[in-house]
Write an enzyme that holds these catalytic residues in place. Structure first.
Site, PDB file in Angstrom:
ATOM      1  N   VAL A 190     -14.852  51.912  65.820  1.00 39.56           N
ATOM      2  CA  VAL A 190     -14.036  53.004  66.338  1.00 39.56           C
ATOM      3  C   VAL A 190     -12.773  53.069  65.498  1.00 39.56           C
ATOM      4  CG1 VAL A 190     -13.330  54.176  68.451  1.00 39.56           C
ATOM      5  CG2 VAL A 190     -14.853  52.212  68.607  1.00 39.56           C
ATOM      6  N   ALA A 191     -12.968  52.867  64.181  1.00 35.16           N
ATOM      7  CA  ALA A 191     -11.878  52.899  63.206  1.00 35.16           C
ATOM      8  C   ALA A 191     -10.741  51.971  63.641  1.00 35.16           C
ATOM      9  CB  ALA A 191     -11.412  54.331  62.978  1.00 35.16           C
ATOM     10  N   CYS A 192      -9.511  52.468  63.612  1.00 38.84           N
ATOM     11  CA  CYS A 192      -8.353  51.601  63.873  1.00 38.84           C
ATOM     12  C   CYS A 192      -8.287  51.108  65.312  1.00 38.84           C
ATOM     13  CB  CYS A 192      -7.058  52.333  63.527  1.00 38.84           C
ATOM     14  SG  CYS A 192      -6.857  52.636  61.754  1.00 38.84           S
ATOM     15  N   SER A 193      -9.056  51.706  66.207  1.00 34.59           N
ATOM     16  CA  SER A 193      -9.069  51.267  67.604  1.00 34.59           C
ATOM     17  C   SER A 193     -10.215  50.306  67.911  1.00 34.59           C
ATOM     18  CB  SER A 193      -9.145  52.479  68.540  1.00 34.59           C
ATOM     19  OG  SER A 193      -7.959  53.228  68.489  1.00 34.59           O
ATOM     20  N   SER A 237      -7.929  48.015  62.527  1.00 30.73           N
ATOM     21  CA  SER A 237      -8.045  47.467  63.884  1.00 30.73           C
ATOM     22  C   SER A 237      -7.386  46.108  64.045  1.00 30.73           C
ATOM     23  CB  SER A 237      -9.517  47.377  64.284  1.00 30.73           C
ATOM     24  OG  SER A 237     -10.198  46.387  63.528  1.00 30.73           O
TER      25      SER A 237
END
Length: 373
Positions: free
Chosen positions: A154-157, A334
């Site tokens: 969820v990419a950076c999350s 992340s």
């Protein structure tokens, strides 16, 4: 419902680092050579002249002063400007597996756990170095963990989403203890020839141990009071690299196969969304903003973090309340909020509350509210 705690964290930091001055020197050499090579086209107006970068510009735009990287020489070589990471045979551990193991061992030690205590492994990061088999299964096997494992993105999350997935697994009884790791090799998908983004990313790996509170024995336990996730589709942060790229050769070397973003729109749209989510989340848990001891925010941009913290607290936040690590680590996708948490949690006292929050491409936002036990 079982109570879940974070009982240990770990951090792998590469041995090599690049300062802003070193990065700018390589970039400006590339710019000078490009402009000289295309002087006639630039004069005719068919090619746009490239502008130089500067350390002052980078620090003002982002707050970043340096970044840790897997490979330095390839990045600062004006002829290459890409890290050199040698391909490995299928019989060798993958690079992300090695990073994950290093961080995981620290987290296990801090939690006072052995691999026999862990039932699941989640590898959550912005880019995986292969499609399959899952890096998580490789990490699980390398560590000798029984149970199950899977990758998620969820990419950076990814880390906060991974934490919620781990909490769910423990609360439903499918695992007693979960290892969640974030091996981020961000420099491999960064365009070091793009003035607006060539300084943004660094490399790192974080690990988090989550477990049933009844089984926890660590001195550093943080009760997970709640998790909250949100996604809204946007093209303002994007990377189009994928297995379909070879099906249309005309787009193989286009800039969109690396990290691209519309930074101004991201800033304008994401900051209020994140502040609103944190405010709503702590409100649902009956926590006043002035009772938040710490905010471990995603380390993407100093101005974003300062604005988000100010909107949540209703005033400027101190660096103790909203610690910054991006000055030395840069944006590690992340891993960023977890690095901030890992390095800035030991001083909290029993009863102190904080929020781990990440945000990025998607758009995606994840918040995890914790209390020191």
């Amino acid at each position: 419902m079982k109570q879940v705690v974070i009982s240990g964290t770990g951090l792998y930091t590469p041995s090599q680092s690049i300062s802003n001055d070193e990065l700018v020197s390589a970039f400006n050499t590339y710019v000078d050579e490009f402009n000289a090579e295309h002087a006639d086209e630039i004069a005719a107006g068919s090619v746009t002249e490239l502008a130089q970068s500067s350390s002052a510009f980078i620090e003002k735009a982002s707050g970043i002063k340096s970044r840790f990287v897997i490979n330095k020489d390839g990045i600062i070589d004006p002829k290459r400007m890409t890290p050199f990471i040698a391909e490995r045979s299928n019989d060798e551990p993958s690079l992300q597996c090695e990073m994950a193991i290093a961080a995981a061992k620290q987290a296990l030690e801090q939690a006072g756990k052995t691999v026999e205590d862990v039932d699941a492994v989640i590898v959550a990061c912005s880019n995986l170095q292969r499609a399959y088999p899952a890096v998580a299964v490789e990490v699980q096997t390398a560590l000798g963990i029984q149970g199950f494992a899977y990758d998620m993105n969820v990419a950076c999350s990814s880390a906060t989403f991974g934490i919620q997935a781990a909490v769910n697994a423990i609360q439903t009884g499918s695992a007693r203890c979960v290892l969640m790791v974030n091996p981020e090799i961000c420099t491999a998908h960064l365009n070091f020839r793009d003035r607006d983004s060539h300084f943004i990313f660094g490399d790192a790996c974080t690990a988090v141990i989550l477990e049933d509170s009844e089984l926890a024995s660590s001195d550093q336990q943080f009760k997970v009071l709640g998790t909250k996730l949100q996604t809204v589709f946007s093209n303002n942060i994007r990377n189009n690299a994928g297995f379909l790229n070879r099906c249309d050769e005309s787009g193989l070397n286009n800039p969109d196969k690396l990290f691209i973003q519309n930074g101004r729109k991201v800033f304008k749209e994401v900051c209020p969304m994140v502040a609103k989510q944190i405010t709503a989340h702590i409100g649902e848990l009956d926590i006043e903003a002035n009772n938040l001891t710490r905010m471990w925010l995603h380390q993407a941009n100093l101005s974003m973090n300062q604005l988000i913290a100010k909107r949540v607290l209703g005033r400027e936040a101190s660096e103790v309340e909203a610690p910054v690590i991006l000055d030395t680590y840069a944006n590690t996708s992340s891993a960023g909020s977890i690095i901030a948490y890992h390095l800035n949690k030991a001083d909290l006292k029993a009863g102190d509350k904080g929020v781990i929050c990440s945000f990025g491409a998607g758009y995606s936002i994840g918040s995890v509210v914790v209390e020191k036990l």
